[in-house]
Design a protein around this motif. Structure first.
Motif, PDB file in Angstrom:
ATOM      1  N   THR A 178       0.955  -1.149   0.098  1.00 27.95           N
ATOM      2  CA  THR A 178       0.003  -0.054  -0.193  1.00 27.95           C
ATOM      3  C   THR A 178       0.956   1.044   0.020  1.00 27.95           C
ATOM      4  N   ASP A 179       0.359   2.179  -0.694  1.00 24.97           N
ATOM      5  CA  ASP A 179       1.391   3.308  -0.778  1.00 24.97           C
ATOM      6  C   ASP A 179       0.461   4.561  -1.649  1.00 24.97           C
ATOM      7  N   LEU A 180      -0.341   5.225  -0.609  1.00 22.30           N
ATOM      8  CA  LEU A 180      -1.171   6.124  -1.052  1.00 22.30           C
ATOM      9  C   LEU A 180      -0.782   7.346  -0.677  1.00 22.30           C
ATOM     10  N   ARG A 181      -1.118   8.332  -1.470  1.00 22.82           N
ATOM     11  CA  ARG A 181      -0.517   9.667  -1.444  1.00 22.82           C
ATOM     12  C   ARG A 181      -1.632  10.637  -1.863  1.00 22.82           C
ATOM     13  N   VAL A 182      -1.644  11.761  -1.135  1.00 22.65           N
ATOM     14  CA  VAL A 182      -2.418  12.944  -1.487  1.00 22.65           C
ATOM     15  C   VAL A 182      -1.599  14.188  -1.447  1.00 22.65           C
ATOM     16  N   ASP A 183      -1.008  14.817  -2.441  1.00 22.21           N
ATOM     17  CA  ASP A 183       0.124  15.669  -2.742  1.00 22.21           C
ATOM     18  C   ASP A 183      -0.167  17.193  -2.559  1.00 22.21           C
ATOM     19  N   LEU A 184      -1.430  17.518  -2.954  1.00 20.00           N
ATOM     20  CA  LEU A 184      -1.800  19.084  -2.576  1.00 20.00           C
ATOM     21  C   LEU A 184      -3.238  19.020  -2.865  1.00 20.00           C
ATOM     22  N   SER A 185      -4.014  19.252  -1.291  1.00 21.80           N
ATOM     23  CA  SER A 185      -5.531  19.256  -1.251  1.00 21.80           C
ATOM     24  C   SER A 185      -5.759  20.237  -0.126  1.00 21.80           C
ATOM     25  N   ASP A 186      -7.047  20.790  -0.244  1.00 22.93           N
ATOM     26  CA  ASP A 186      -7.656  21.351   0.978  1.00 22.93           C
ATOM     27  C   ASP A 186      -8.155  20.606   1.877  1.00 22.93           C
ATOM     28  N   SER A 187      -8.352  19.090   1.648  1.00 26.44           N
ATOM     29  CA  SER A 187      -8.686  18.115   2.334  1.00 26.44           C
ATOM     30  C   SER A 187      -8.091  16.806   2.526  1.00 26.44           C
ATOM     31  N   PRO A 188      -6.824  16.923   2.598  1.00 28.56           N
ATOM     32  CA  PRO A 188      -6.006  15.529   2.487  1.00 28.56           C
ATOM     33  C   PRO A 188      -6.517  14.391   3.303  1.00 28.56           C
ATOM     34  N   ILE A 189      -6.916  14.591   4.404  1.00 27.63           N
ATOM     35  CA  ILE A 189      -7.447  13.594   5.109  1.00 27.63           C
ATOM     36  C   ILE A 189      -8.627  12.711   4.644  1.00 27.63           C
ATOM     37  N   ALA A 190      -9.686  13.596   4.345  1.00 23.88           N
ATOM     38  CA  ALA A 190     -10.836  12.812   3.646  1.00 23.88           C
ATOM     39  C   ALA A 190     -10.304  12.152   2.386  1.00 23.88           C
ATOM     40  N   GLU A 191      -9.756  12.826   1.604  1.00 24.25           N
ATOM     41  CA  GLU A 191      -9.335  12.233   0.295  1.00 24.25           C
ATOM     42  C   GLU A 191      -8.184  11.041   0.584  1.00 24.25           C
ATOM     43  N   LEU A 192      -7.508  10.933   1.517  1.00 27.73           N
ATOM     44  CA  LEU A 192      -6.758   9.841   1.659  1.00 27.73           C
ATOM     45  C   LEU A 192      -7.657   8.631   2.122  1.00 27.73           C
ATOM     46  N   ARG A 193      -8.704   8.851   3.123  1.00 25.54           N
ATOM     47  CA  ARG A 193      -9.696   7.870   3.595  1.00 25.54           C
ATOM     48  C   ARG A 193     -10.420   7.415   2.183  1.00 25.54           C
ATOM     49  N   ARG A 194     -10.830   8.381   1.233  1.00 29.85           N
ATOM     50  CA  ARG A 194     -11.356   7.757  -0.201  1.00 29.85           C
ATOM     51  C   ARG A 194     -10.501   7.043  -0.700  1.00 29.85           C
ATOM     52  N   LEU A 195      -9.335   7.206  -0.908  1.00 29.23           N
ATOM     53  CA  LEU A 195      -8.155   6.414  -1.609  1.00 29.23           C
ATOM     54  C   LEU A 195      -8.203   5.292  -1.018  1.00 29.23           C
ATOM     55  N   LEU A 196      -8.210   4.866   0.149  1.00 31.95           N
ATOM     56  CA  LEU A 196      -8.010   3.564   0.974  1.00 31.95           C
ATOM     57  C   LEU A 196      -9.227   2.750   0.781  1.00 31.95           C
ATOM     58  N   GLN A 197     -10.404   3.588   0.991  1.00 29.20           N
ATOM     59  CA  GLN A 197     -11.581   2.874   0.311  1.00 29.20           C
ATOM     60  C   GLN A 197     -11.686   2.110  -0.727  1.00 29.20           C
ATOM     61  N   VAL A 198     -11.112   2.618  -1.941  1.00 29.51           N
ATOM     62  CA  VAL A 198     -11.033   2.248  -3.134  1.00 29.51           C
ATOM     63  C   VAL A 198      -9.910   1.113  -3.212  1.00 29.51           C
ATOM     64  N   TRP A 199      -8.776   1.412  -2.589  1.00 24.62           N
ATOM     65  CA  TRP A 199      -7.812   0.441  -2.505  1.00 24.62           C
ATOM     66  C   TRP A 199      -7.819  -0.924  -1.961  1.00 24.62           C
ATOM     67  N   LEU A 200      -8.069  -0.691  -0.633  1.00 29.20           N
ATOM     68  CA  LEU A 200      -8.078  -1.821   0.410  1.00 29.20           C
ATOM     69  C   LEU A 200      -8.805  -3.102  -0.353  1.00 29.20           C
ATOM     70  N   PRO A 201     -10.004  -2.812  -0.791  1.00 29.42           N
ATOM     71  CA  PRO A 201     -10.653  -4.170  -1.359  1.00 29.42           C
ATOM     72  C   PRO A 201      -9.696  -4.945  -2.611  1.00 29.42           C
ATOM     73  N   GLN A 202      -8.960  -4.187  -3.374  1.00 27.82           N
ATOM     74  CA  GLN A 202      -8.318  -4.558  -4.258  1.00 27.82           C
ATOM     75  C   GLN A 202      -6.748  -5.038  -4.005  1.00 27.82           C
ATOM     76  N   ARG A 203      -6.198  -4.829  -3.012  1.00 25.95           N
ATOM     77  CA  ARG A 203      -4.728  -4.581  -2.417  1.00 25.95           C
ATOM     78  C   ARG A 203      -4.223  -6.149  -2.878  1.00 25.95           C
ATOM     79  N   ASP A 204      -5.057  -7.227  -2.318  1.00 25.93           N
ATOM     80  CA  ASP A 204      -4.689  -8.548  -2.437  1.00 25.93           C
ATOM     81  C   ASP A 204      -4.744  -9.104  -3.885  1.00 25.93           C
ATOM     82  N   ASP A 205      -5.626  -8.603  -4.746  1.00 25.82           N
ATOM     83  CA  ASP A 205      -5.532  -8.906  -6.233  1.00 25.82           C
ATOM     84  C   ASP A 205      -4.225  -8.468  -6.833  1.00 25.82           C
TER      85      ASP A 205
END
Length: 226
Positions: A178-205
């Motif tokens: 897992t290597d998720l990054r938000v590099d320039l955002s007004d809401s990086p924590i919420a965006e990181l949470r959204r990315l994790l929700q997309v990524w985690l179900p696919q990580r093992d695949d």
């Protein structure tokens, strides 16, 4: 301008990192992970060269504290730096230089270290370590790291607005699973949470695609007839 946590999962030996800053591209500049060796954050007036240097010392068998002391004895700019180190045995060490910016905090625990600068309160790292240490049984490592970051933000986080964040895990396979990054955002924590929700179900695949492509699932893209 940063607050972060590094930890070693005692059940798997995986290293996890979560980090947030008002500066852009914080995860790209500050995070250094090595399978079976250790994990380092180099932050506050960041010198990215210190990460590989500390990892190379850990690779020789030095503990987190020994590696940090070696760098303290030879690096003339450490007054500006904040360094977090975790080794393969779960040892943790932290350095906050005298020129670290604003309100500074740090906390170590068993296999975990958190630290920050320009904090809303010096208690932020302690809250991060407590959330890590009290993780629910069977909670995925990535979910714990995300919750640690959200706990810090809810408690005030950095004194000013944050704009970048990252979450990384290396777990013995030779790359960051897992290597998720938000590099320039007004809401990086919420965006990181959204990315994790997309990524985690696919990580093992994606892990299976690397280790055994013949058995990996298809995704219905052009050219993939499985």
């Amino acid at each position: 301008m940063t607050f972060s946590l590094l930890a070693r999962d005692p059940s798997s030996g995986a290293f996890g990192s979560v980090i947030c800053s008002s500066s852009p591209a914080v995860a790209a500049r500050c995070v250094h992970l090595a399978d079976g060796i250790g994990a380092v954050h180099s932050q506050n007036v960041t010198d990215p060269r210190l990460g590989p240097r500390l990892l190379s010392l850990l690779a020789t068998g030095q503990s987190a504290e020994q590696a940090l002391q070696t760098v303290r004895e030879s690096e003339p700019t450490l007054a500006w730096r904040q360094l977090l180190v975790v080794d393969a045995a779960g040892g943790a060490a932290v350095h906050s230089g005298s020129h670290a910016l604003g309100t500074v905090g740090e906390r170590t625990g068993d296999g975990v270290v958190a630290a920050g600068n320009m904090l809303a309160t010096e208690l932020i790292p302690s809250l991060m370590v407590e959330r890590w240490s009290n993780r629910p049984e069977r909670e995925p490592l990535e979910e714990t790291l995300m919750a640690v970051l959200e706990t810090a933000v809810e408690a005030g986080g950095e004194a000013g607005p944050v704009h970048s964040a990252g979450l990384s895990v290396i777990s013995g396979l030779g790359w960051r699973v897992t290597d998720l990054r938000v590099d320039l955002s007004d809401s990086p924590i919420a965006e990181l949470r959204r990315l994790l929700q997309v990524w985690l179900p696919q990580r093992d695949d994606y892990i299976q695609r690397a280790l055994d492509p013949d058995a990996s699932p298809g995704y219905g893209v052009p050219g993939d007839e499985r």
